[in-house]
Write a protein that holds these residues in place. Structure first.
Motif, short mmCIF file in Angstrom:
data_model
loop_
_atom_site.label_atom_id
_atom_site.label_comp_id
_atom_site.label_asym_id
_atom_site.label_seq_id
_atom_site.Cartn_x
_atom_site.Cartn_y
_atom_site.Cartn_z
N ARG A 10 -7.64 40.45 40.46
CA ARG A 10 -7.01 41.76 40.59
C ARG A 10 -5.64 41.74 39.96
O ARG A 10 -4.89 40.76 40.08
CB ARG A 10 -6.89 42.18 42.05
N SER A 11 -5.27 42.85 39.38
CA SER A 11 -3.95 42.96 38.77
C SER A 11 -2.92 43.32 39.84
O SER A 11 -3.26 43.78 40.92
CB SER A 11 -3.98 44.01 37.65
N SER A 12 -1.65 43.12 39.53
CA SER A 12 -0.57 43.43 40.48
C SER A 12 -0.46 44.92 40.74
O SER A 12 0.05 45.35 41.78
CB SER A 12 0.75 42.89 39.93
N SER A 13 -0.91 45.75 39.85
CA SER A 13 -0.81 47.19 40.06
C SER A 13 -1.79 47.68 41.11
O SER A 13 -1.61 48.74 41.67
CB SER A 13 -1.03 47.91 38.71
N GLU A 14 -2.87 46.91 41.34
CA GLU A 14 -3.86 47.34 42.32
C GLU A 14 -3.52 46.91 43.74
O GLU A 14 -4.21 47.30 44.68
CB GLU A 14 -5.23 46.76 41.91
N ARG A 15 -2.51 46.06 44.00
CA ARG A 15 -2.15 45.62 45.36
C ARG A 15 -1.53 46.77 46.16
O ARG A 15 -0.88 47.64 45.58
CB ARG A 15 -1.20 44.44 45.30
N PHE A 16 -1.62 46.69 47.52
CA PHE A 16 -1.05 47.72 48.40
C PHE A 16 0.44 47.50 48.55
O PHE A 16 0.89 46.38 48.85
CB PHE A 16 -1.72 47.68 49.79
N ARG A 39 -13.59 38.49 40.40
CA ARG A 39 -12.81 39.20 39.38
C ARG A 39 -11.36 39.25 39.84
O ARG A 39 -11.05 39.66 40.96
CB ARG A 39 -13.34 40.62 39.21
#
Length: 259
Positions: free
Chosen positions: A26-32, A24
């Motif tokens: 991942r969107s850029s908002s979920e990155r650290f 799946r």
């Protein structure tokens, strides 16, 4: 038991591996994102030097008024202080009437040197020793060829330390000889005088007479062990007394060792 959805089964009753699951995105908002990102970026831009290797873009041009003047690089004295530690410096005073300046008299060194040479003692010639036909020479005095040591006052005199050592050796030898003589005297044999010799002879003869009388009184029959031993002991004493009496009468000088 029915198999789980998504899992395979084999014919022998064993279950096979499960199929892979789809990934799946991942969107850029979920990155650290670190909270110090902006601070680090600001520090990097702040410390960055655009002319670090090529130098500054523009150089300040010197002003025409700041030209090099004459005697500007010579060292200069510090300005004189009018007052030092709250006290005024004394003004230059006029010398007194009794002051006599020191007048430097020019000396005539040529005449002085000439007088010193005339009145001086002439130097003694130095002796040399030539040891080759080419004229090689060296001073004779430090070479050891001049017999100057035999002209000393203490030449041939025995040094003090040698005399002291010889005295100590002689004293030690005398003490050793005295000890040896004393030991010999202790171990020396004593000379027997005529009076002592006569008295000893008389005592031995008297003892022999007593033993002889005892021997004659012994029984003729010696049938027991005690009688035999007693008779043998008396005979042995008589023989010893006869030997001693004969030795004293035979020799004129008798010496007795000290035990």
């Amino acid at each position: 038991m029915a198999p789980l959805p998504g899992s395979g089964s084999l014919g022998n009753g064993q279950q096979g591996p499960a199929p892979p699951r789809p990934l799946r995105a991942r969107s850029s908002s979920e990155r650290f994102i670190s909270k110090f990102r902006t601070f680090v970026k600001h520090e990097a831009e702040k410390n960055k030097s655009k002319w670090k290797t090529m130098g500054p873009a523009k150089v300040a041009v010197p002003s025409p008024n700041d030209f090099l003047q004459k005697h500007s690089k010579e060292p200069k004295l510090a300005p004189r202080k009018k007052e030092q530690d709250g006290k005024k410096e004394p003004a230059l005073s006029v010398p007194g009437r009794t002051y006599r300046p020191v007048i430097r008299i020019k000396k005539n060194f040529i005449n002085i040197n000439a007088l010193a040479v005339i009145k001086g003692v002439p130097k003694k010639p130095r002796h040399f020793c030539v040891d080759s036909r080419q004229g090689d020479k060296y001073l004779l005095e430090p070479s050891g060829l001049v017999p100057k040591y035999i002209k000393k006052k203490d030449y041939g005199v025995t040094p003090k330390y040698v005399t002291q050592r010889n005295e100590e050796i002689r004293r030690e030898e005398e003490e050793r000889e005295a000890k040896v003589v004393e030991e010999l005297k202790k171990r020396a044999m004593k000379h027997l005088s005529d009076e002592e010799k006569t008295s000893i002879l008389q005592a031995l003869k008297k003892k022999w007479e007593e033993l002889n009388r005892e021997f004659q009184c012994l029984p003729v029959l010696t049938d027991t062990r005690y009688k035999k031993m007693h008779k043998a002991e008396v005979e042995m004493k008589l023989k010893q007394l006869e030997h001693d009496i004969e030795a004293l009468e035979k020799h004129k000088w008798i010496y007795i060792a000290n035990e």
